[in-house]
Motif scaffolding. Structure first.
Motif, PDB file in Angstrom:
ATOM      1  N   UNK A  83     -16.486  47.042 -23.231  1.00 53.60           N
ATOM      2  CA  UNK A  83     -17.149  48.018 -22.354  1.00 53.60           C
ATOM      3  C   UNK A  83     -18.064  47.304 -21.359  1.00 53.60           C
ATOM      4  N   UNK A  84     -18.777  46.290 -21.846  1.00 48.65           N
ATOM      5  CA  UNK A  84     -19.638  45.501 -20.951  1.00 48.65           C
ATOM      6  C   UNK A  84     -18.781  44.804 -19.897  1.00 48.65           C
ATOM      7  N   UNK A  85     -17.630  44.265 -20.318  1.00 50.83           N
ATOM      8  CA  UNK A  85     -16.715  43.604 -19.372  1.00 50.83           C
ATOM      9  C   UNK A  85     -16.255  44.575 -18.294  1.00 50.83           C
ATOM     10  N   UNK A  86     -15.981  45.823 -18.681  1.00 48.47           N
ATOM     11  CA  UNK A  86     -15.565  46.837 -17.688  1.00 48.47           C
ATOM     12  C   UNK A  86     -16.707  47.138 -16.715  1.00 48.47           C
ATOM     13  N   UNK A  87     -17.941  47.179 -17.235  1.00 42.54           N
ATOM     14  CA  UNK A  87     -19.101  47.500 -16.379  1.00 42.54           C
ATOM     15  C   UNK A  87     -19.377  46.395 -15.357  1.00 42.54           C
ATOM     16  N   UNK A  88     -19.256  45.137 -15.791  1.00 46.39           N
ATOM     17  CA  UNK A  88     -19.647  44.040 -14.877  1.00 46.39           C
ATOM     18  C   UNK A  88     -18.617  43.771 -13.779  1.00 46.39           C
ATOM     19  N   UNK A  89     -17.433  44.398 -13.878  1.00 48.62           N
ATOM     20  CA  UNK A  89     -16.440  44.193 -12.812  1.00 48.62           C
ATOM     21  C   UNK A  89     -16.270  45.439 -11.949  1.00 48.62           C
ATOM     22  N   UNK A  90     -17.240  46.338 -12.038  1.00 50.69           N
ATOM     23  CA  UNK A  90     -17.182  47.534 -11.193  1.00 50.69           C
ATOM     24  C   UNK A  90     -17.494  47.155  -9.742  1.00 50.69           C
ATOM     25  N   UNK A  91     -17.021  47.974  -8.789  1.00 50.75           N
ATOM     26  CA  UNK A  91     -17.320  47.695  -7.378  1.00 50.75           C
ATOM     27  C   UNK A  91     -18.819  47.532  -7.149  1.00 50.75           C
ATOM     28  N   UNK A  92     -19.168  46.502  -6.377  1.00 49.14           N
ATOM     29  CA  UNK A  92     -20.561  46.234  -6.077  1.00 49.14           C
ATOM     30  C   UNK A  92     -21.213  45.230  -7.019  1.00 49.14           C
ATOM     31  N   UNK A  93     -20.577  44.954  -8.162  1.00 50.12           N
ATOM     32  CA  UNK A  93     -21.155  43.986  -9.099  1.00 50.12           C
ATOM     33  C   UNK A  93     -20.716  42.565  -8.704  1.00 50.12           C
ATOM     34  N   UNK A  94     -21.596  41.575  -8.874  1.00 49.49           N
ATOM     35  CA  UNK A  94     -21.283  40.200  -8.437  1.00 49.49           C
ATOM     36  C   UNK A  94     -20.010  39.626  -9.050  1.00 49.49           C
ATOM     37  N   UNK A  95     -19.735  39.966 -10.327  1.00 46.94           N
ATOM     38  CA  UNK A  95     -18.552  39.391 -10.981  1.00 46.94           C
ATOM     39  C   UNK A  95     -17.262  39.803 -10.279  1.00 46.94           C
ATOM     40  N   UNK A  96     -17.196  41.057  -9.805  1.00 52.88           N
ATOM     41  CA  UNK A  96     -15.982  41.506  -9.113  1.00 52.88           C
ATOM     42  C   UNK A  96     -15.785  40.698  -7.832  1.00 52.88           C
ATOM     43  N   UNK A  97     -16.866  40.487  -7.089  1.00 54.29           N
ATOM     44  CA  UNK A  97     -16.777  39.686  -5.864  1.00 54.29           C
ATOM     45  C   UNK A  97     -16.265  38.281  -6.147  1.00 54.29           C
ATOM     46  N   UNK A  98     -16.764  37.688  -7.241  1.00 53.41           N
ATOM     47  CA  UNK A  98     -16.324  36.334  -7.606  1.00 53.41           C
ATOM     48  C   UNK A  98     -14.850  36.308  -7.995  1.00 53.41           C
ATOM     49  N   UNK A  99     -14.405  37.348  -8.703  1.00 57.57           N
ATOM     50  CA  UNK A  99     -12.990  37.425  -9.108  1.00 57.57           C
ATOM     51  C   UNK A  99     -12.087  37.514  -7.879  1.00 57.57           C
ATOM     52  N   UNK A 100     -12.461  38.369  -6.922  1.00 56.32           N
ATOM     53  CA  UNK A 100     -11.633  38.550  -5.717  1.00 56.32           C
ATOM     54  C   UNK A 100     -11.669  37.299  -4.847  1.00 56.32           C
ATOM     55  N   UNK A 101     -12.835  36.663  -4.760  1.00 53.43           N
ATOM     56  CA  UNK A 101     -12.930  35.398  -4.007  1.00 53.43           C
ATOM     57  C   UNK A 101     -12.007  34.341  -4.614  1.00 53.43           C
ATOM     58  N   UNK A 102     -11.882  34.362  -5.936  1.00 57.25           N
ATOM     59  CA  UNK A 102     -11.095  33.344  -6.640  1.00 57.25           C
ATOM     60  C   UNK A 102      -9.600  33.659  -6.636  1.00 57.25           C
ATOM     61  N   UNK A 103      -9.254  34.924  -6.902  1.00 55.92           N
ATOM     62  CA  UNK A 103      -7.835  35.273  -7.091  1.00 55.92           C
ATOM     63  C   UNK A 103      -7.191  35.952  -5.891  1.00 55.92           C
TER      64      UNK A 103
ATOM     65  N   UNK B  24     -14.361  31.860 -16.992  1.00 55.07           N
ATOM     66  CA  UNK B  24     -15.546  31.141 -16.495  1.00 55.07           C
ATOM     67  C   UNK B  24     -16.393  32.020 -15.579  1.00 55.07           C
ATOM     68  N   UNK B  25     -15.771  33.040 -15.006  1.00 52.46           N
ATOM     69  CA  UNK B  25     -16.500  33.974 -14.136  1.00 52.46           C
ATOM     70  C   UNK B  25     -17.177  35.068 -14.960  1.00 52.46           C
ATOM     71  N   UNK B  26     -16.402  35.695 -15.875  1.00 51.22           N
ATOM     72  CA  UNK B  26     -16.926  36.894 -16.552  1.00 51.22           C
ATOM     73  C   UNK B  26     -17.725  36.612 -17.826  1.00 51.22           C
ATOM     74  N   UNK B  27     -17.380  35.554 -18.566  1.00 50.43           N
ATOM     75  CA  UNK B  27     -18.045  35.340 -19.848  1.00 50.43           C
ATOM     76  C   UNK B  27     -19.562  35.144 -19.757  1.00 50.43           C
ATOM     77  N   UNK B  28     -20.060  34.329 -18.825  1.00 53.73           N
ATOM     78  CA  UNK B  28     -21.523  34.178 -18.757  1.00 53.73           C
ATOM     79  C   UNK B  28     -22.246  35.509 -18.518  1.00 53.73           C
ATOM     80  N   UNK B  29     -21.668  36.361 -17.672  1.00 55.09           N
ATOM     81  CA  UNK B  29     -22.291  37.661 -17.377  1.00 55.09           C
ATOM     82  C   UNK B  29     -22.254  38.572 -18.602  1.00 55.09           C
TER      83      UNK B  29
END
Length: 198
Positions: A33-53, A85-90
């Protein structure tokens, strides 16, 4: 207040055990559930994922296309490592903060960190005991195929992207065999609860 780390491979039944523990009075911290929350639009992790992939992993509504990204990372170990490496620290930071907050709350009898990657992410450092939910490989494979409507290869790739049960069991304090009936699983959980918490 005791903190229990609840882990196990995909489709082993962690959620079932987690629900039982919640009924018994535990506060549940759900890493998924935390993983789903941190990749929502506007959250830094989502930006990092899109920048990477790349933008092709964004849905039209601006959310992450989890299925498409899952197909990539579960078939390419290096891509999975990069995503982690992007999502686990968050995720770990959010879990740490939630444990601190819940420890000051008297309405719960225990805190349960429900995390498939409890061991791999070092979350074992934050818990007093590790409980592993385990089922034989063939049952796990069958349940995952049915639950997620996957092919044999897709299910196998997802299972094999995680730590093997034989390795996971080296870190465990308690084992819950979830290969039989719901009643059998509940009895095991109740026994462990009375031994460890009450």
């Amino acid at each position: 207040m005791k903190v229990i780390g609840l882990t196990g491979g995909i489709a082993c039944g962690k959620s079932t055990v987690s629900c039982i523990l919640k009924e018994l009075g535990a506060a549940i911290i759900d890493a998924d559930e935390i993983a789903r929350q941190i990749i929502k639009p506007g959250r830094p992790a989502l930006g990092s994922i899109i920048d990477t992939f790349g933008d092709e992993y964004l849905r039209i509504d601006g959310g992450l296309d989890r299925k498409k990204l899952g197909d990539l990372v579960f078939s390419q170990p290096e891509a999975l490592k990069l995503l982690n490496s992007i999502v686990h620290p968050a995720i770990v930071e959010e879990i740490k903060n939630t444990i601190i907050r819940l420890k000051g709350c008297t309405k719960y009898k225990a805190i349960v960190v429900d995390a498939a990657l409890l061991i791999e992410t070092g979350l074992t450092e934050l818990v007093d005991e590790v409980w592993v939910v385990s089922v034989p490989y063939d049952i796990q494979l069958s349940r995952l195929k049915k639950r997620n409507n996957l092919t044999f290869k897709e299910a196998r790739d997802r299972i094999e992207s995680q730590m093997a049960d034989s390795e996971r069991l080296k870190y465990t304090d308690k084992i819950i065999d979830n290969s039989k009936s719901m009643e059998d699983t509940r009895e095991q959980v109740l026994k462990l609860w009375h031994e460890s918490i009450l």
